[in-house]
Write an enzyme that holds these catalytic residues in place. Structure first.
Site, PDB file in Angstrom:
ATOM      1  N   SER A   1       0.843  -1.194   0.000  1.00 13.52           N
ATOM      2  CA  SER A   1       0.000   0.000   0.000  1.00 13.52           C
ATOM      3  C   SER A   1       0.877   1.243   0.000  1.00 13.52           C
ATOM      4  O   SER A   1       1.643   1.482   0.931  1.00 13.52           O
ATOM      5  CB  SER A   1      -0.895  -0.005   1.237  1.00 13.52           C
ATOM      6  OG  SER A   1      -1.434   1.283   1.411  1.00 13.52           O
TER       7      SER A   1
ATOM      8  N   ASP B   1      -7.039  -6.029   4.186  1.00 14.16           N
ATOM      9  CA  ASP B   1      -6.286  -4.767   4.221  1.00 14.16           C
ATOM     10  C   ASP B   1      -6.359  -4.152   5.612  1.00 14.16           C
ATOM     11  O   ASP B   1      -7.440  -3.890   6.126  1.00 14.16           O
ATOM     12  CB  ASP B   1      -6.931  -3.825   3.176  1.00 14.16           C
ATOM     13  CG  ASP B   1      -6.276  -2.458   3.095  1.00 14.16           C
ATOM     14  OD1 ASP B   1      -5.203  -2.254   3.677  1.00 14.16           O
ATOM     15  OD2 ASP B   1      -6.863  -1.589   2.413  1.00 14.16           O
TER      16      ASP B   1
ATOM     17  N   HIS C   1      -1.305  -1.184  -4.322  1.00 13.01           N
ATOM     18  CA  HIS C   1      -2.572  -0.778  -3.690  1.00 13.01           C
ATOM     19  C   HIS C   1      -2.547   0.729  -3.457  1.00 13.01           C
ATOM     20  O   HIS C   1      -1.642   1.260  -2.801  1.00 13.01           O
ATOM     21  CB  HIS C   1      -2.716  -1.534  -2.363  1.00 13.01           C
ATOM     22  CG  HIS C   1      -4.011  -1.319  -1.661  1.00 13.01           C
ATOM     23  ND1 HIS C   1      -5.169  -2.002  -1.984  1.00 13.01           N
ATOM     24  CD2 HIS C   1      -4.348  -0.494  -0.637  1.00 13.01           C
ATOM     25  CE1 HIS C   1      -6.154  -1.620  -1.185  1.00 13.01           C
ATOM     26  NE2 HIS C   1      -5.688  -0.684  -0.357  1.00 13.01           N
TER      27      HIS C   1
ATOM     28  N   MET D   1     -11.910  -5.169   5.313  1.00 13.11           N
ATOM     29  CA  MET D   1     -11.045  -4.261   6.081  1.00 13.11           C
ATOM     30  C   MET D   1     -10.790  -4.864   7.461  1.00 13.11           C
ATOM     31  O   MET D   1     -11.727  -5.228   8.173  1.00 13.11           O
ATOM     32  CB  MET D   1     -11.712  -2.889   6.250  1.00 13.11           C
ATOM     33  CG  MET D   1     -11.812  -2.048   4.991  1.00 13.11           C
ATOM     34  SD  MET D   1     -10.246  -1.708   4.167  1.00 13.11           S
ATOM     35  CE  MET D   1      -9.357  -0.815   5.447  1.00 13.11           C
TER      36      MET D   1
ATOM     37  N   HIS E   1      -8.267   1.614  -4.180  1.00 14.10           N
ATOM     38  CA  HIS E   1      -9.219   1.454  -3.064  1.00 14.10           C
ATOM     39  C   HIS E   1      -9.823   2.822  -2.765  1.00 14.10           C
ATOM     40  O   HIS E   1      -9.156   3.694  -2.199  1.00 14.10           O
ATOM     41  CB  HIS E   1      -8.436   0.887  -1.866  1.00 14.10           C
ATOM     42  CG  HIS E   1      -9.220   0.747  -0.609  1.00 14.10           C
ATOM     43  ND1 HIS E   1      -8.636   0.501   0.616  1.00 14.10           N
ATOM     44  CD2 HIS E   1     -10.552   0.818  -0.355  1.00 14.10           C
ATOM     45  CE1 HIS E   1      -9.558   0.418   1.547  1.00 14.10           C
ATOM     46  NE2 HIS E   1     -10.732   0.625   0.994  1.00 14.10           N
TER      47      HIS E   1
ATOM     48  N   GLY F   1       0.948  -2.046   4.303  1.00 14.08           N
ATOM     49  CA  GLY F   1       1.608  -0.755   4.166  1.00 14.08           C
ATOM     50  C   GLY F   1       2.812  -0.654   5.060  1.00 14.08           C
ATOM     51  O   GLY F   1       3.939  -0.969   4.661  1.00 14.08           O
TER      52      GLY F   1
ATOM     53  N   GLY G   1      -2.925   4.301   7.943  1.00 13.35           N
ATOM     54  CA  GLY G   1      -2.045   3.148   8.017  1.00 13.35           C
ATOM     55  C   GLY G   1      -1.590   2.957   9.459  1.00 13.35           C
ATOM     56  O   GLY G   1      -1.848   3.801  10.324  1.00 13.35           O
TER      57      GLY G   1
ATOM     58  N   MET H   1      -8.522   8.782  -0.418  1.00 13.32           N
ATOM     59  CA  MET H   1      -9.379   9.243   0.685  1.00 13.32           C
ATOM     60  C   MET H   1      -9.753  10.704   0.468  1.00 13.32           C
ATOM     61  O   MET H   1      -8.914  11.513   0.066  1.00 13.32           O
ATOM     62  CB  MET H   1      -8.641   9.106   2.012  1.00 13.32           C
ATOM     63  CG  MET H   1      -8.075   7.715   2.247  1.00 13.32           C
ATOM     64  SD  MET H   1      -7.284   7.604   3.854  1.00 13.32           S
ATOM     65  CE  MET H   1      -6.513   5.987   3.733  1.00 13.32           C
TER      66      MET H   1
ATOM     67  N   MET I   1     -11.984   5.349  -0.869  1.00 17.13           N
ATOM     68  CA  MET I   1     -12.677   5.655   0.382  1.00 17.13           C
ATOM     69  C   MET I   1     -13.284   7.044   0.212  1.00 17.13           C
ATOM     70  O   MET I   1     -12.746   8.053   0.674  1.00 17.13           O
ATOM     71  CB  MET I   1     -11.684   5.581   1.557  1.00 17.13           C
ATOM     72  CG  MET I   1     -11.328   4.138   1.911  1.00 17.13           C
ATOM     73  SD  MET I   1      -9.758   3.978   2.773  1.00 17.13           S
ATOM     74  CE  MET I   1      -8.648   3.828   1.381  1.00 17.13           C
TER      75      MET I   1
ATOM     76  N   ASP J   1      -4.574   3.936  -2.007  1.00 10.61           N
ATOM     77  CA  ASP J   1      -5.659   4.343  -1.099  1.00 10.61           C
ATOM     78  C   ASP J   1      -6.080   5.774  -1.386  1.00 10.61           C
ATOM     79  O   ASP J   1      -5.313   6.713  -1.173  1.00 10.61           O
ATOM     80  CB  ASP J   1      -5.174   4.245   0.347  1.00 10.61           C
ATOM     81  CG  ASP J   1      -5.032   2.809   0.785  1.00 10.61           C
ATOM     82  OD1 ASP J   1      -6.039   2.079   0.738  1.00 10.61           O
ATOM     83  OD2 ASP J   1      -3.911   2.410   1.152  1.00 10.61           O
TER      84      ASP J   1
HETATM   85  C1  DX5 Z   1      -6.360   2.022   5.435  1.00 10.64           C
HETATM   86  C2  DX5 Z   1      -5.874   1.626   4.074  1.00 10.64           C
HETATM   87  C3  DX5 Z   1      -4.790   0.617   4.059  1.00 10.64           C
HETATM   88  C4  DX5 Z   1      -3.513   1.054   4.725  1.00 10.64           C
HETATM   89  C5  DX5 Z   1      -2.916  -0.180   5.346  1.00 10.64           C
HETATM   90  O1  DX5 Z   1      -7.526   2.782   5.267  1.00 10.64           O
HETATM   91  O2  DX5 Z   1      -6.941   1.084   3.328  1.00 10.64           O
HETATM   92  O3  DX5 Z   1      -4.515   0.186   2.738  1.00 10.64           O
HETATM   93  O4  DX5 Z   1      -2.572   1.622   3.865  1.00 10.64           O
HETATM   94  O5  DX5 Z   1      -1.813   0.200   6.083  1.00 10.64           O
HETATM   95  P1  DX5 Z   1      -1.196  -0.774   7.191  1.00 10.64           P
HETATM   96  O6  DX5 Z   1      -0.749  -2.008   6.481  1.00 10.64           O
HETATM   97  O7  DX5 Z   1      -0.074   0.048   7.737  1.00 10.64           O
HETATM   98  O8  DX5 Z   1      -2.282  -1.025   8.193  1.00 10.64           O
HETATM   99 ZN    ZN Z   2      -6.513   0.198   1.354  1.00 11.92          ZN
END
Ligand code: DX5
Ligand code: ZN
Length: 214
Positions: free
Chosen positions: A7, A175, A32, A139, A65, A197, A146, A36, A67, A34
């Site tokens: 990620s 994830d 991946h 999730m 992904h 991530g 992260g 947001m 959000m 993210d």
């Molecule tokens: C959180 C994201 C994840 C995030 C995961 O909303 O969707 O993809 O980057 O990060 P780690 O692996 O550090 O939890």
């Molecule tokens: Zn994600």
């Protein structure tokens, strides 16, 4: 074997080109991304312009992904920028009619489609979509940031999806909070695509990915 999707959220954004090259030199399968919007989740990340620039530096599959409160507004832009899989959140919509519409929209752009659910959302809501999508994203932390703690209870959702998976064509992705402490559990559960991530970006990414894929 598991597919691994680092990620980008955990990357050093002042050194993105190096970070992408680092990922390119591993056995990572997907990237991946993210997205947001500060609304669906509190955090704000990046948009299609950055994704488009990244596209020039890697051949990894772009796993986007979303959000977002209004994901439909951005499907086209992300596909144009190079997205090959777009995953929207079940919680971004009010009803299944809207969700089926979103699926059709993404398919019409010749892109693969996934649905993500938050930790509080029951896995049962995914049933009407078993035949319709390429992937389900479970999730294992609250979306937004992260580096959060893995929620082991989410593995029960994986169990539900794995039970009937052979009748359908979907992949199962997990994830959030994945690291060396829980990776074995996750692999054993039948997850197909592992997103990580902070774990992968801190230390030797290549070795860690090899270990996951063993
Ligand atoms: C959180 C994201 C994840 C995030 C995961 O909303 O969707 O993809 O980057 O990060 P780690 O692996 O550090 O939890
Ligand atoms: Zn994600």
């Amino acid at each position: 074997m598991n597919l691994v999707a680092p990620s980008l959220l955990a990357a050093d954004f002042l050194n993105l080109e190096n970070e992408i090259n680092k990922i390119n030199n591993t056995k990572a399968d997907w990237l991946h991304l993210d997205i947001m919007d500060g609304n669906f989740v509190n955090n704000i990340t990046f948009g299609p312009d950055l994704v488009k620039q990244l596209r020039k530096h890697t051949n990894l599959l772009f796993d986007v992904h979303l959000m977002l409160m209004e994901p439909n507004r951005y499907f086209k832009d992300f596909v144009k920028a190079g997205a090959e899989m777009i995953t929207f959140h079940y919680e971004s919509y009010q009803n299944n009619e809207q969700r089926f519409q979103a699926i059709e929209l993404i398919k019409s752009l010749k892109c693969q489609v996934g649905i993500a659910i938050n930790p509080k959302t029951s896995v049962k809501v995914l049933e009407p979509f078993y035949l319709e999508v390429n992937m389900f994203l479970i999730m294992s932390v609250e979306p937004g940031f992260g580096g959060q703690k893995f929620m082991p209870k989410m593995l029960e959702k994986i169990e539900t999806l794995v039970k009937v998976q052979s009748k359908y064509n979907y992949l199962i992705q997990m994830d959030g909070g994945i690291n060396n402490k829980n990776i074995q559990l996750i692999k054993n559960s039948g997850v197909n695509v592992i997103v990580a991530g902070s774990y992968l970006f801190n230390g030797n990414m290549s070795e860690k990915i090899n270990e996951i894929k063993e």
